[in-house]
Enzyme design. Sequence first.
Site, PDB file in Angstrom:
ATOM      1  N   ASP A 224       0.836  -1.192   0.000  1.00  0.00           N
ATOM      2  CA  ASP A 224       0.000   0.000   0.000  1.00  0.00           C
ATOM      3  C   ASP A 224       0.877   1.251   0.000  1.00  0.00           C
ATOM      4  OD1 ASP A 224      -2.370   1.379   0.017  1.00  0.00           O
ATOM      5  OD2 ASP A 224      -2.750   1.152   2.159  1.00  0.00           O
ATOM      6  N   HIS A 366     -10.441  -1.703  -6.764  1.00  0.00           N
ATOM      7  CA  HIS A 366     -10.267  -0.596  -5.820  1.00  0.00           C
ATOM      8  C   HIS A 366      -9.312   0.475  -6.338  1.00  0.00           C
ATOM      9  CE1 HIS A 366      -9.551   1.584  -2.125  1.00  0.00           C
ATOM     10  NE2 HIS A 366      -8.268   1.232  -2.123  1.00  0.00           N
TER      11      HIS A 366
END
Length: 520
Positions: A224, A366
Site C-alpha cells: 500500500d 479498488h
Amino acid sequence: MKLSSLSIFISLAINAALAAPEIKRASSDPILINPPGFPSLPSSRTGSRIAPQVATTLNLNDIQGDVLIGMRKIKELFFFFSIKDAATFKSKLGSDIHSLVTNTNQLLSGSSNVPVTAVNIAFSNTGLLALNVTDDLLDPDFVSGQFAEANDLGDAGTSNWVSGFAGTNIHGVFLLAANHTQDIDTQLANIQQILGDSITEIYRLSGAARPGHEQGHEHFGFLDGVSNPAVQGFDDGDRPQPAAIASGRFILGTDGDTVSGRPDWTTGGSFLVFRQLQQKVPEFNKYVEDNALNVPGLSQQENTDLFGARLIGRWKSGAPIDLAPLRDDPALGADSQRNNNFNYDHPDISGFDVKSNQTLCPFSAHVRKTRPRATLGDETGAFDDHHIIRSGIPYGPEVTDAEASSNQSSTDPSLERGLAFVAYQSNIASGFKFIQQSWVDNAQFPADISVFGLTGNTTGVDPIIGRVGGSATDAPRVITGTDPLDTNKAFTIDSEFVISRGGEYFFSPPISALSGRLST
C-alpha cells in the site's frame, strides 16, 4: 491516564537529552520505512518563500513533513485534542510548539536534521474558531466537518463511529512519528507539559508498519502507498508513471491551486482528511477463497489469488494487474520504476478500448475506482482535479489464529485492526469527497456514464471501501468485471470488509503560520 509529577520530570529529562543539538540519529535507526516497491524520496533541498498562485518551487522548510512523503512511518500516534484555554495555547504554539514541528526537508534523503520524533499539527474548523481565527479558507466541507457529512460519505449513520469523532469537539490533532513507541511517548509528554491545561485529550490512535516482510502492506496483505501521484516541483521525473500532478492540487497557494482568494498565511498548507477504517480481514479472506476464479492453466491457489488481486487491482506484492494480469510478479511489485507506470490503456494491443475492456483490470477494482488514470483520459486534463496524497498507517494487531480459523473478526476492542487513513489535498470537495462519492460509492462509475463516453454494464461500488448510499451495514453489493473470462458476470458481496469508525477534516497549516497568524 495522568502522569505523576515524577514521571513528567523523568519524561522531560529524557526528551531534553534526545533533543540536544549534539544528538544525531544513527543511519541504522531510521524514522521512515523503505520496503521494496516504495519510490525513493527526493533529496533534501531549500527554497524561498512562495507567493500565492505564482509558485514555481515548493518551500519544503515551510510545508509540514507528513503532507508529501506518503505512507512511510514506522510508528505513529494521532493525538486528538480540544482547546480549553485559547490564550495560553496560542502563546505556547508560537513560542514552543512551533519549533518542534517537522518540515518536509527534515525527512528527505541527505537531511542532517532528522528528528528522533517527527511532529506535525493540524486544526479542525472548530479549532480555528476556538483560536479566534475566523478567516475563510474557502472550503465548505472543512467548515461543515466530517460528522455532518457522514451520510454523504456512505457511512451507515454514525453508530459505528468512535465516540470522540461524534460532534465537533475535536479542535486539532498532533501527528507524532518515530522508530520507537517510547520516543513518541516522550515527545507527547513534552507537548502535554508545554501546553498544560490549555488542551484536553479527546482520543488517540496508535499505528505501526506491519512486521517483517509485511512492512508496507495493509492488513489485507497488499502493498500500500505506491499509487500516490508524483507532484510537480517535488518528485516529478524521479519515477516513471502517469504525468506528475500540479502541486496546487495538494498544497494551497502553489501552481495549480484552483481556489483563489484564500488568506496569504495559508500558502504552503493542506487539508487533511482523517478516517479510522476498521478492516475485517478474516471475512475478506473467506470471501476471496469462496469466489476463486476458474481460469484455465491456473492452480486453485492461483485462481484464488487472482480473484483477490482483481478486487484490489494489484497483487499482494504491489504488482498492478494491468501489467501482470494472470499471476503475481514480485519483481515487478518491488520495482518502483515500473509498479506505478501504467494507465490501463494498451494501444499496442489490437482492438483494445480502455473505455470498455476489463480483461486486464476491472472497472470496479479498488485502485481503478480511486484513480481511474487513462480510463477518463489525460490525468493532467479535465480530470486532474481529483487527486489526493495518502499518508496513513495500519493500526491494530495481526490476525489471531482463532480469528483465522473461525473466519470471523474478534469483537474484542483490543483486537480491532485497520487503516488510519490520511489524505491531503487543497480542496476536500474535489479531492477525497469527490473520489468517495462520485467514484467509490457510485455503482455506475465508470461504466454507463454517457458524459465520459463509456459503455458497458453497471460496475458496482468499490468492493473494498464502497457502500450503497443510505443502506444498512452489510447491505449486499453487486460488482461486475471481476471474472476476466466473463466481465458481465456479477458477484454479490454480502458483508463489508471495511467499516468506518469516523474521522474529521483538518487544515495542516504552513509552519510559518504557527508562529504567525495562529498564535497572534
